[in-house]
Design a protein around this motif. Structure first.
Motif, PDB file in Angstrom:
ATOM      1  N   ILE A  18       0.853  -1.186   0.000  1.00 39.46           N
ATOM      2  CA  ILE A  18       0.000   0.000   0.000  1.00 39.46           C
ATOM      3  C   ILE A  18       0.890   1.237   0.000  1.00 39.46           C
ATOM      4  O   ILE A  18       1.807   1.350   0.811  1.00 39.46           O
ATOM      5  N   GLU A  19       0.610   2.153  -0.894  1.00 44.39           N
ATOM      6  CA  GLU A  19       1.375   3.397  -0.973  1.00 44.39           C
ATOM      7  C   GLU A  19       1.092   4.232   0.274  1.00 44.39           C
ATOM      8  O   GLU A  19      -0.054   4.498   0.607  1.00 44.39           O
ATOM      9  N   PRO A  20       2.141   4.627   1.011  1.00 44.50           N
ATOM     10  CA  PRO A  20       1.905   5.394   2.237  1.00 44.50           C
ATOM     11  C   PRO A  20       1.392   6.795   1.933  1.00 44.50           C
ATOM     12  O   PRO A  20       1.759   7.391   0.916  1.00 44.50           O
ATOM     13  N   PRO A  21       0.548   7.323   2.810  1.00 46.49           N
ATOM     14  CA  PRO A  21       0.076   8.696   2.621  1.00 46.49           C
ATOM     15  C   PRO A  21       1.219   9.691   2.818  1.00 46.49           C
ATOM     16  O   PRO A  21       2.230   9.375   3.451  1.00 46.49           O
ATOM     17  N   GLU A  22       1.041  10.875   2.265  1.00 46.40           N
ATOM     18  CA  GLU A  22       2.068  11.904   2.362  1.00 46.40           C
ATOM     19  C   GLU A  22       1.458  13.179   2.954  1.00 46.40           C
ATOM     20  O   GLU A  22       0.304  13.503   2.714  1.00 46.40           O
ATOM     21  N   VAL A  23       2.265  13.884   3.742  1.00 48.81           N
ATOM     22  CA  VAL A  23       1.844  15.126   4.386  1.00 48.81           C
ATOM     23  C   VAL A  23       3.046  16.073   4.374  1.00 48.81           C
ATOM     24  O   VAL A  23       4.194  15.630   4.297  1.00 48.81           O
ATOM     25  N   ILE A  24       2.783  17.366   4.455  1.00 56.82           N
ATOM     26  CA  ILE A  24       3.850  18.365   4.506  1.00 56.82           C
ATOM     27  C   ILE A  24       4.046  18.793   5.962  1.00 56.82           C
ATOM     28  O   ILE A  24       3.097  19.239   6.613  1.00 56.82           O
ATOM     29  N   LEU A  25       5.269  18.633   6.473  1.00 56.50           N
ATOM     30  CA  LEU A  25       5.618  19.074   7.830  1.00 56.50           C
ATOM     31  C   LEU A  25       6.708  20.128   7.710  1.00 56.50           C
ATOM     32  O   LEU A  25       7.783  19.840   7.168  1.00 56.50           O
ATOM     33  N   ASN A  26       6.450  21.312   8.195  1.00 51.33           N
ATOM     34  CA  ASN A  26       7.434  22.406   8.125  1.00 51.33           C
ATOM     35  C   ASN A  26       7.976  22.604   6.713  1.00 51.33           C
ATOM     36  O   ASN A  26       9.169  22.816   6.511  1.00 51.33           O
ATOM     37  N   GLY A  27       7.081  22.488   5.733  1.00 48.80           N
ATOM     38  CA  GLY A  27       7.465  22.706   4.338  1.00 48.80           C
ATOM     39  C   GLY A  27       8.148  21.532   3.668  1.00 48.80           C
ATOM     40  O   GLY A  27       8.543  21.630   2.509  1.00 48.80           O
ATOM     41  N   ILE A  28       8.297  20.406   4.366  1.00 47.87           N
ATOM     42  CA  ILE A  28       8.999  19.230   3.824  1.00 47.87           C
ATOM     43  C   ILE A  28       8.007  18.072   3.670  1.00 47.87           C
ATOM     44  O   ILE A  28       7.330  17.706   4.635  1.00 47.87           O
TER      45      ILE A  28
END
Length: 94
Positions: A33-43
């Motif tokens: 399963i492709e892991p979800p992605e999120v932006i933390l401190n612009g990264i």
């Protein structure tokens, strides 16, 4: 026994699966399963959860856990591997 084995569907993988079944017994096979992605401190980071449960009086209860964030452009992030490294950011699950 617990473990993760990766099969890629190329030639010879059927014999690898057969050997695993002979050595370990029944297996659970699931698609990666492709892991979800999120932006933390612009990264950009990929993330995964590690929930823990306890059993008391025959009932399961959530006992907390943590979420691991791995920078998407790190070596492990590029491999889509979510586990603790020096680049991991942890957040508690309540």
């Amino acid at each position: 026994s617990y473990g993760q084995k990766t099969l890629y569907g190329r030639g010879g993988e059927t014999s690898k699966l057969r050997a695993l079944l002979e050595n370990y017994g029944p297996l659970i096979v699931q698609k990666q399963i492709e892991p979800p992605e999120v932006i933390l401190n612009g990264i950009p980071h990929i993330y995964g959860d590690r929930p823990f449960f306890t059993r008391a009086n025959g009932k399961y209860q959530f006992a907390g856990g943590f979420r691991l964030f791995i920078p998407s452009d790190s070596i492990d992030g590029q491999k889509r591997m979510i586990h603790g490294t020096k680049n991991t950011v942890y957040a508690p699950l309540f």
